[in-house]
Design an enzyme around this catalytic site. Sequence first.
Site, PDB file in Angstrom:
ATOM      1  N   HIS A  42      -7.064  -6.302  -0.444  1.00 30.54           N
ATOM      2  CA  HIS A  42      -5.981  -5.360  -0.151  1.00 30.54           C
ATOM      3  C   HIS A  42      -4.979  -5.936   0.836  1.00 30.54           C
ATOM      4  O   HIS A  42      -3.789  -5.633   0.760  1.00 30.54           O
ATOM      5  CB  HIS A  42      -6.578  -4.048   0.373  1.00 30.54           C
ATOM      6  CG  HIS A  42      -5.562  -2.949   0.517  1.00 30.54           C
ATOM      7  ND1 HIS A  42      -4.839  -2.467  -0.557  1.00 30.54           N
ATOM      8  CD2 HIS A  42      -5.135  -2.243   1.605  1.00 30.54           C
ATOM      9  CE1 HIS A  42      -4.017  -1.504  -0.132  1.00 30.54           C
ATOM     10  NE2 HIS A  42      -4.178  -1.353   1.161  1.00 30.54           N
ATOM     11  N   ASP A  53      -8.831  -6.076  -4.697  1.00 30.11           N
ATOM     12  CA  ASP A  53      -8.513  -4.955  -3.811  1.00 30.11           C
ATOM     13  C   ASP A  53      -9.518  -3.833  -4.033  1.00 30.11           C
ATOM     14  O   ASP A  53      -9.621  -3.287  -5.130  1.00 30.11           O
ATOM     15  CB  ASP A  53      -7.096  -4.470  -4.093  1.00 30.11           C
ATOM     16  CG  ASP A  53      -6.593  -3.463  -3.074  1.00 30.11           C
ATOM     17  OD1 ASP A  53      -7.414  -2.851  -2.370  1.00 30.11           O
ATOM     18  OD2 ASP A  53      -5.365  -3.288  -2.985  1.00 30.11           O
ATOM     19  N   SER A  90       0.824  -1.203   0.000  1.00 38.57           N
ATOM     20  CA  SER A  90       0.000   0.000   0.000  1.00 38.57           C
ATOM     21  C   SER A  90       0.869   1.269   0.000  1.00 38.57           C
ATOM     22  O   SER A  90       1.721   1.438  -0.854  1.00 38.57           O
ATOM     23  CB  SER A  90      -0.963  -0.050   1.196  1.00 38.57           C
ATOM     24  OG  SER A  90      -1.981   0.892   1.077  1.00 38.57           O
TER      25      SER A  90
END
Length: 215
Positions: free
Chosen positions: A193, A165, A82
């Site tokens: 995610h 995601d 991320s």
Amino acid sequence: MDKQKRFVLIHGLCHGAWTWYKVKPQLEAAGHCVTAVDLASSGINMTRLEEIQTLEDYCKPLLEFLSSLCSDEEKVILVAHSMGGISAALAADIFPCKVAAIVFLTSFMPDTRNPPAYVYEKDLELAKTLVRANPLVTNNLAGTKSFSEERYGSVIRIYIICGEDNAIPEDYQRWMISNFPVNEVMEIKDADHMAMFSKTQELCARLLGIADKYA
């Protein structure tokens, strides 16, 4: 057993080293050395949020760890999740000779032409969800200069797309890859995610393959 490799795991927004608690022992069981870092004001790191004024402040624990490695040690594989992709890019820009490869796991991946904030400002609504309690989502804290093509841009990059995601949608992951092409693209089609939780085995298999190929 293949030669031991060194992984450095970099967490994402509002997370900490704890997010890798399933991945770290599996990589270690395969014979590798694994370090999961807490970035500043994250996990058990006690830095106060108001003390973080720059991207380097936020990344200080990661940068100090890389600085501590002896020059004759094996290069590391950075695995960034991320928002951790911005931190990984900075680390590679400062220590390109210590990084064998960066693995962007459904991660923001800056290029070498634009400031780091460019990759998440392209999606304003997504950026709005990242504003709370994170030092990377303003231009001044993310850095106003682009990373170097000669340093960060010279490091091998692999992107792992997570197809389910909802935080960084697959189309956006693919846009970042087209914006700054990588050495290899991998996919975990049904991963969300938090692939380190939902698809631990699949993720570790890909990381071990990357270590064999690139480190």
